[in-house]
Structures are given as C-alpha cells and as structure tokens.
Enzyme design. Structure first.
Site, PDB file in Angstrom:
ATOM      1  N   SER A  57      -0.572  -1.592  -6.283  1.00 38.22           N
ATOM      2  CA  SER A  57       0.467  -1.267  -7.277  1.00 38.22           C
ATOM      3  C   SER A  57       1.294  -2.510  -7.552  1.00 38.22           C
ATOM      4  O   SER A  57       1.488  -3.346  -6.665  1.00 38.22           O
ATOM      5  CB  SER A  57       1.386  -0.179  -6.728  1.00 38.22           C
ATOM      6  OG  SER A  57       2.079  -0.641  -5.582  1.00 38.22           O
ATOM      7  N   ASP A  58       1.804  -2.638  -8.774  1.00 36.83           N
ATOM      8  CA  ASP A  58       2.834  -3.651  -8.964  1.00 36.83           C
ATOM      9  C   ASP A  58       4.007  -3.209  -8.096  1.00 36.83           C
ATOM     10  O   ASP A  58       4.203  -2.026  -7.841  1.00 36.83           O
ATOM     11  CB  ASP A  58       3.238  -3.783 -10.435  1.00 36.83           C
ATOM     12  CG  ASP A  58       3.955  -5.112 -10.687  1.00 36.83           C
ATOM     13  OD1 ASP A  58       4.376  -5.772  -9.709  1.00 36.83           O
ATOM     14  OD2 ASP A  58       4.109  -5.497 -11.860  1.00 36.83           O
TER      15      ASP A  58
END
Ligand SMILES: *[C@@H]1O[C@H](CO)[C@@H](O)[C@H](O)[C@H]1NC(C)=O
Ligand SMILES: *[C@@H]1O[C@H](CO)[C@@H](O)[C@H](O)[C@H]1NC(C)=O
Ligand SMILES: *[C@@H]1O[C@H](CO)[C@@H](O)[C@H](O)[C@H]1NC(C)=O
Ligand SMILES: *[C@@H]1O[C@H](CO)[C@@H](O)[C@H](O)[C@H]1NC(C)=O
Ligand SMILES: *[C@@H]1O[C@H](CO)[C@@H](O)[C@H](O)[C@H]1NC(C)=O
Ligand SMILES: *[C@@H]1O[C@H](CO)[C@@H](O)[C@H](O)[C@H]1NC(C)=O
Ligand SMILES: *[C@@H]1O[C@H](CO)[C@@H](O)[C@H](O)[C@H]1NC(C)=O
Ligand SMILES: *[C@@H]1O[C@H](CO)[C@@H](O)[C@H](O)[C@H]1NC(C)=O
Ligand SMILES: *[C@@H]1O[C@H](CO)[C@@H](O)[C@H](O)[C@H]1NC(C)=O
Length: 822
Positions: free
Chosen positions: A330-331
């Site tokens: 995930s960012d």
C-alpha cells in the site's frame, strides 16, 4: 507519503526525524555496541549499524546465537524450491506472529529464527533515506550518487541510459546493504503519467506519454533487478533479483493537492477506456516486460473504490492477468486513509484491513502516527478471528513477501554482490554517469541566431543572474526523494571553471541587484521553480514563473548589450512565452532538476562541450490552458459537454501549446530520408468474433457502408504481423550530436475520438557531423497501430493508418493500409 512525513524526510539531518525511529535508533545503537564486542571476540561477519549482524538469514552461527539448530528449519534448506521453503516458514508461525510481519516494519519471529525486516526503501533517482526504512547515511557511507530527477532522464529518450542508472543505483544499494546501511526493497519507480501540467510530482515521473513511461519503467526496473548470472530467463518465481523494484502508484493517481481536492479523499472518476489506454498501460508494461517484483497501490479511490481495496485492479489485473511475481504494497497509510479520510463505506479498521487483504494487498505500509501501527498489524488478528478473512489469506500475503526476500538472497546470500563495500558508492564512474544523464536530458527550447553555444575562447566574463537557490543550486537540483549526494556541482562552480570571471548577481531582493548584469561578455540567467511550488502534496495553480522572476528577467534582458541566455530549472512546464517572444532573450535551455552533477551538465551544454539532444517528455502549455480544465477531470479526450479541450499531445489540438511534447533543438541540423513510401498489411480474420465496431467521425469521411470488419480485437489474435522500414538520419550541420528519432502512428482519419498521434517507438542515435546513421524500425502491427475503442477493447482499425517519424519541421510520414480480410 503524507506531507508531515516529507517535511522530516527532507531535513538536512542524515537520519530521518521520526519519533519512533529515534527510539529505534537509540535501541539499535546499543544492540550494535553489544554485537560489536561479541563479534570482536568471535567474529561473525560485518557489524551492522542498523542492528543487523548477519548477511543472510540462513547462517548456522546465527541460529546458534538464537539457541536454535538451523538444520531443523526446512526454510533454510537451499536444496528445496523457494515455494516449499516459504510455505515451511509461514507454516511455523502462529497467527499473531504472522500478523506482525504484514506491515512495513516486519518484526520477524525470533522463535523460528526469522529476523525483523524494514521494507520501506526509496531509490527514485539514487539511494534515498526518505522514510523510516533501513537506509541511512553517515559513518562509512556519507552519501550516494544523486542522479537527475526522472523527468530529466526521461528527456534523454535513451533506454540504455535508464538501465545503466538502475544498475548503478542497485549496486550502491547492495554495497550499503553489506554495510548495514540499507535493505533490499525499494519503492521506485513512480510511473504515473503526467495527465495534467499542474501535477506536483512531474519531476518523479517519465512524463505524459504512457509508452515512454512504460519503456522507462522496464529499463529502470531491469537495471535494478537483473542479476548478471541469471539475466532474465528461468522460472520467474525463483529467478534471483539484485534489488527489488516497485511500480507505483497504481492507479489513476495524479491529483495531489489542488484547491480543495486532496489525494487522500479524491475519488477519480475514470472511464474504462482511459484506464486501459493511459492509466494502466505503464504498469502493464512494467510488470509484463520489466517483471517488477512489486506494485504499490495508491491513496485515491477509482469510481468509488479505494485503489488498495480494489480486487479487480489488484487480484484480477495485476496478479492474474499481468502475472506479478512479487508483492503488492500500500502507499503509506492508504488502508488507514480509507477509514480516516475517505470514510469509505464507514468501514472500521478491521473491515478496511480485511477488504484490502481480500482484494490482493500483501503488505501494509503504515505511518506510525501517534504510536499506532499499520492497519494489517493492528487489525489482522481480529479480522481473522471475526471471520472477515481467512488465515490462508494471511499466509498468501506472507508467501508473496517472503518469496520476494528469497529471490533477493536475504535468506541465502547473493555471492556476486557480497564483496561490494563503501568503495562502490559514489565512484567516479557513477558520478560521471550522473553527469552524462544530466547532459543527455538537457532540452534546448529556443536558440535564435545560434546564441548558443557560447565560445569559451571569446567570452572572458560572464554575468550569472538569478536567485541564489538556482545559481548556487546545492538544494534545488536534487529535487524530491533525494538521499545525501556524493557532492553537488552547482551551475556557478561549473561555469566558473570555464570562465574565470564569473560574476554572480543575486536577484533575491528584487530587480536592483541585477543591474550590474551589463558589464559582462555574456549574461546567463538561471530561473525556475523549487519544491515549494511543485512537489508531492503540492500541485500548481498556474504555470507561470513565481517570485517576480519574469519582471527582472525582462529587465536584465533589456539592460544587456547582447541577447541573454535563460536556463530554466523546473520539472513541469513553465509558460515562458514572454522569453520565447523577447528577442533580447536569445536562448532558452530546460535543465530540469539535474541532480548532483547538474552544474557540469549545464556548463557543458552552454559552452558547447555537449551538443544537446534531449526532448520534452511532456507538453509545455501556455498558462491559459489551466483555466480551461479542472485538474480533477480525469478524461484524456476533449469533452464537448464541459468545454474541456483534451489532455497531452495525444488529445489536445488547441492553441495553448508553447513547446510540444518531443520538442528539442540541437547545435547542428539533421535531415531524414527513407525509401519507404508506404506499406499495406492484410490480416485474414478467422471468425467474426475477432471484429469490433468502431465509432466513425462523419465530418472526416466515415466509410459508407462501414467495412465488413471495422477493427480487429487484438486479444484474440496472434499479433505477429510487422511493418519495417529504415530511416537515414543525416547530420547536415557542423557538430556531431545525439539525435532522438521518435516514431508515432496516427489511426485512419475517419476513426472518431482517436488519439491525434501516439508514440510507438523511439531511438537515440549519435550522428557525427556530416555523417549519416541508419535507424532500422520494426513496428508490431497490434502494438503500434492498436487503439483503444469506446468499450475499452484494444483493436487495430482497418483503413489507412499513418506512421509519422520525427517532430517539428523534420517530420516524415507515410501510410500503412491495414486490410482486415474476412
Ligand atoms: C545478533 O544480534 C542479535 C540482536 O539483534 C543478538 O540477539 C544476537 O546474539 C547477535 N548475534 C551475534 C552472533 O552476535
Ligand atoms: C545512451 O546512454 C548510454 C549510457 O549512458 C550511453 O553510453 C550512450 O552513448 C547513450 N546513447 C546516445 C546515442 O546518446
Ligand atoms: C456513514 O455514517 C454516517 C453517520 O452515521 C451516515 O450518515 C452515512 O450515510 C454513512 N455512510 C455510508 C456510506 O454508509
Ligand atoms: C555560491 O557558492 C560558492 C561556493 O560554491 C560561494 O563561494 C559563494 O559565496 C556563493 N555565492 C553566494 C552569493 O552565496
Ligand atoms: C583564471 O585566472 C587566473 C589569474 O588571472 C589564471 O592564472 C588562470 O589561468 C585562469 N583560468 C582560466 C580557466 O582561465
Ligand atoms: C519585480 O521586478 C521589477 C523589475 O525588476 C521591479 O520593478 C519590481 O519592483 C519587482 N516587484 C517585486 C514585487 O519585487
Ligand atoms: C523556494 O523559493 C522561495 C523563494 O525564494 C523560498 O521562499 C522557498 O523557501 C523556497 N523553497 C524551497 C523548498 O527551497
Ligand atoms: C508572445 O507572442 C505571441 C504572438 O505574437 C502573442 O500572442 C503573445 O501574447 C505573446 N506573449 C507574451 C507573454 O508576450
Ligand atoms: C472529426 O473530424 C473533423 C475533421 O477532420 C475534426 O475537426 C474533428 O475534431 C473530428 N472529431 C472527432 C471527435 O474526432
């Protein structure tokens, strides 16, 4: 990464200022001290200053120190396939232990000999210490080579350059890893297309064209990942990788902060056609052709669904269709963002974590706000206990992350890199590559009456005018996601080496300080932007030069006895129409943010040591463009209903272009010739289901009746047809030079809503003065002539497509008639 984190990341301190990191650092220093005395007595490999006192996990002595017998752990049996070893490892962990390894700060499991691992690494244009990962500068490694920003390197249109930069960066990472200064997983490159000229992150990317961006991705990733001994063959799940590279941010992410729009809450409304044609394409190339071992999903939602919880994007597209051999991360904080910012479906933390993992997310990067951990680690156990995910989902995620670490030699070592050390970082060769990358990416935008190059034998004094931050650019040239550079060669330093009498006129205080400009033989103005204007979490509102630079540049030009030279430092395009129009401004050079050796590259171009060959990787719009379309409109095509004019060179045909995509002048002149005057391709169609309808443009001569097979669906076709031709590039001027040959195609004129043209190939060649180079081009018909029709199928239209070679006045074109025979 959110802004608060970046503020600390860009501080001058050699360690990122994270509250948790400081604690961790304090702890680690003590462990290191202990280890150091232990190793002094016994000797167990290099002593790591980030707490790692081993070079591979499967080291019998390491197990002994933990009170364990390595031979009892099958995951350390190098004779077994990676998949079997990973499943042995994961199978030994209890649920709580598993979950503690689902975040970027994986805790390991000492009980079974698994050490902690810090996943977060950044290496956008050189090794960077941004983020609370395991990369740090100081001691034996004070800095690493800081290459030009990606947009500069992209402007070189040179695939071997991008690969060479990736290879140099990964060598420095391996050397730092051996010294305990780095880990092995890096979240670069950033391959979102620059859909809008205001986007704050243009510097990080290869520009506005999905094909160019994809080619950059493949080469950078392969430079980072390929291990010489194995090359690119073999089983992709066990092929060793040098450093893990990550394509980010997937997908349709390119609004950061524009008025009230914020990436954390932005819901990108995107048509499937734009997804396939523009937003997904570089990622598809990066994974399929580059075999990147990681994909990062983005903060934004797409048509209501957070990118990191979108099963269709992550599981179906990235993993199943494109066959990712690696992990999806995930960012940083995007799972938290679903709950805290987007308030998506009013989900709880448990629900958001479960949704993301079910969608295909393997690793949760979290920001450690207020002492909290990432959501997978925080809510993973409850998500399983409440039946929202199965323990097998957790096993699957860990399987993907640990398989990646296996391929990196984290468990077994990687002999070819083990001798690398401090002497392999900031080598002369790497610094020269950084200078060369900067030179290759310089773009000459204007050069009236051959104002450039300046002749160092005739110029005895130079006035260097501008803001000190640009003249003495120790900071601006390094851009974002920097590390500590080896050194910085500023424009002032480099120009002074060529012309002794270089006078600096700092215009920071307004126009008055610039008046002395008139005394010198030549006046060079360096102007532009900095990260307060364009950066992550900071989009622009206009395309003008800030801080009254226009005013004093015009004043300096008026006062100078000879036309001045203007050098622009920026990533995104700047509306310098005033300078383009002003005859007292003889030349304009775009220097981008050219990295630590940028000054040398600028001086080499200004004084003719290097003949510029770079091309703009994105359109430079006039400022009026941005009042015609909001940044939040995602569509690429013109939108008549809203009066939006279309985006990028592929779809914008209006008058607000100052310098087009692909623009770039040279100190020499070239001519093109080709024996090809056209080509025809007949493709027999086996069955009707391979044909698709097309939308025709009535006013452009829609065929009547429409052809029996208007377009071929490439998904069901072998796609082995090709069109080949040879282009002769002749250097008709007096200086040898690098020349970029861009090859575009344009679909048949009668096809409606199609791109004006699209880049399908390019090649940078060196051509000595007076000589010629032969450039052979082979275009695969499906890839080069394919377009995306209304319902998002990629099709080859029947009819007369065009091949256009070259830009500006040089362009040469011919028809390729495609006949789809039923
Ligand atoms: C390596 O470091 C760990 C702590 O991180 C420590 O427990 C272990 O004893 C050390 N091993 C050796 C051989 O020094
Ligand atoms: C492309 O880049 C490579 C690597 O830096 C360099 O050796 C080569 O000369 C460049 N090609 C051209 C035509 O500039
Ligand atoms: C979320 O909760 C709020 C307050 O309870 C409610 O008004 C809203 O409709 C809910 N939204 C969704 C998507 O369920
Ligand atoms: C610019 O930097 C040089 C050293 O690189 C320094 O000598 C000079 O004083 C600086 N100029 C100004 C005006 O600060
Ligand atoms: C710079 O000036 C000094 C003193 O006048 C002279 O000795 C030197 O050769 C000059 N260097 C260059 C590069 O012109
Ligand atoms: C801008 O520059 C012009 C020309 O040098 C000068 O007259 C004016 O005072 C400057 N304005 C500001 C706000 O600095
Ligand atoms: C950018 O330049 C402006 C104007 O000189 C300055 O106020 C600002 O601090 C600079 N920002 C950065 C990040 O260097
Ligand atoms: C530059 O020249 C063009 C064409 O003459 C004109 O339309 C435009 O307004 C000028 N722009 C500036 C900033 O002077
Ligand atoms: C249709 O063709 C006309 C004439 O070539 C052109 O001006 C127009 O932009 C085209 N429209 C679309 C939607 O492609």
């Amino acid at each position: 990464m959110p802004l608060a984190a970046m503020a600390s990341a860009s501080s001058s301190s050699s360690r990122p200022r994270w509250s948790r990191s400081i604690l961790a650092a304090a702890l680690l220093c003590c462990i290191a001290a202990l280890v150091s005395s232990a190793a002094g007595a016994g000797g167990l490999g290099p002593i790591s200053t980030n707490g790692r006192n081993y070079t591979k996990v499967c080291d019998a002595a390491r197990f002994v120190a933990l009170g364990l017998d390595m031979s009892r752990f099958r995951y350390c049996d190098a004779s077994l396939p990676y998949a079997a070893r990973v499943s042995d490892l994961v199978g030994r962990l209890q649920l709580e232990e598993k979950v503690r390894n689902l975040g970027d700060q994986a805790e390991g499991a000492p009980r079974v000999g698994l050490p902690p691992y810090k996943w977060w690494g950044e290496a956008l244009h050189g090794v960077s210490d941004v983020g609370p990962g395991g990369t740090w500068f100081g001691g034996a490694v004070p800095g690493a080579t800081s290459f030009p920003l990606v947009l500069n390197s992209a402007a070189a249109f040179n695939e071997s350059l991008w690969r060479a930069v990736g290879a140099a960066v990964s060598t420095e990472i391996r050397a730092m890893y051996n010294l305990g200064h780095a880990e092995l997983t890096y979240w670069s490159p950033n391959i979102n297309v620059v859909r809008d000229p205001r986007w704050g992150r243009a510097s990080e990317t290869p520009g506005e064209d999905p094909f160019l961006v994809g080619r950059y991705a493949v080469n950078f990733v392969r430079g980072m990942q390929d291990v010489g001994r194995y090359g690119y063959g073999g089983d992709p799940f066990s092929r060793p990788i040098k450093v893990s590279s990550c394509c980010k941010h997937f997908a349709a992410y390119d609004v950061d902060a524009w008025f009230k729009a914020d990436r954390l809450t932005f819901d990108a409304r995107v048509e499937e056609r734009d997804m396939v044609e523009t937003f997904e394409r570089p990622f598809q190339t990066c994974i399929r052709d580059g075999d990147a071992s990681c994909v990062m999903c983005s903060y934004n939602r797409i048509n209501g669904v957070p990118a990191c919880a979108d099963a269709r994007l992550l599981s179906e597209t990235v993993r199943a269709q494109w066959q990712l051999h690696g992990y999806i991360v995930s960012d940083c904080d995007s799972v938290r963002v679903m709950v805290r910012d987007a308030k998506w479906l009013n989900y709880t933390g448990v629900e958001a974590a479960a949704a993301a993992m079910k969608a295909g997310l393997d690793l949760d990067c979290g920001m450690f706000w207020e002492g909290a951990r990432d959501f997978f680690t925080t809510y993973g156990v409850d998500a399983v206990r409440q039946g929202k995910i199965k323990e097998a989902d957790v096993d699957n995620a860990l399987g993907n992350t640990y398989l990646t670490l296996m391929r990196l030699g984290f468990f077994d070592g990687m002999p070819e890199y083990e001798s690398l050390g401090a002497g392999d970082v900031c080598t002369d060769e790497h610094k020269e590559l950084a200078a060369d990358a900067a030179r290759q990416g310089m773009v000459l935008l204007k050069n009236d009456a051959r104002r450039l190059p300046l002749d160092p034998n005739r110029i005895n004094s130079v006035s260097l005018v501008g803001l000190l931050q640009h003249i003495n650019a120790t900071d601006v040239m390094l851009g974002d996601y920097r590390g500590q550079p080896c050194r910085v060669v500023t424009p002032y330093n480099a120009i002074r080496k060529v012309v002794n009498a270089t006078y600096v006129h700092a215009c920071d205080g307004g126009g008055a300080a610039c008046d002395t400009a008139k005394i010198a033989d030549a006046t060079i103005v360096i102007a532009g932007l900095n990260m307060s204007v364009e950066r992550e979490s900071n989009d622009r509102e206009d395309l003008l030069l800030p801080w009254n630079q226009t005013g004093w540049i015009n004043a300096v030009a008026a006062a100078s006895p000879t036309p001045i030279v203007l050098v622009i430092m920026s990533a995104g395009g700047v509306d310098v129409s005033f300078a383009h129009n002003n005859t007292k401004i003889g030349a304009i050079l775009w220097a981008g943010y050219p990295g630590e050796e940028g000054g040398t590259a600028i001086a080499d171009v200004l004084f003719g040591k290097h003949n510029p060959g770079g091309r703009l990787p994105l359109t430079w719009f006039k400022n009026e463009y941005v009042s015609q379309i909001p940044m939040t409109s995602m569509a690429l095509r013109p939108d008549a209903a809203n009066g939006y004019p279309g985006r990028t060179y592929k779809f914008y045909a209006g008058p607000a272009v100052l310098y087009p995509f692909g623009h770039g002048l040279s100190y020499t002149t070239y001519s093109y010739a080709s024996r090809t005057t056209g080509a025809a391709v007949t493709i027999p169609i086996a069955a009707w289901e391979h044909c698709k309808m097309l939308t025709y443009n009535e006013s452009a001569g829609a065929p009547s009746p429409p052809p029996a097979c208007p377009a071929l669906d490439v998904a069901g076709h072998r796609c082995d047809e090709a069109v080949s031709f040879t282009l002769t590039v002749r250097n008709t001027g007096g200086a040898g030079g690098d020349h970029v040959v861009p090859v575009y195609t344009a679909p048949p004129a009668e096809v409606g809503d199609a791109p004006l043209k699209q880049l399908v190939a390019f090649r940078r060649v060196f051509v000595p003065a007076g000589a010629a180079a032969e450039v052979p081009v082979t275009l695969n018909v499906c890839q080069a002539f394919g377009i995306v029709e209304e319902t998002a199928y990629t099709v080859v239209p029947s009819g007369a497509s065009k091949v256009i070679v070259g830009d500006d006045a040089l362009a040469l074109s011919f028809a390729v008639t495609i006949n789809l025979r039923m």
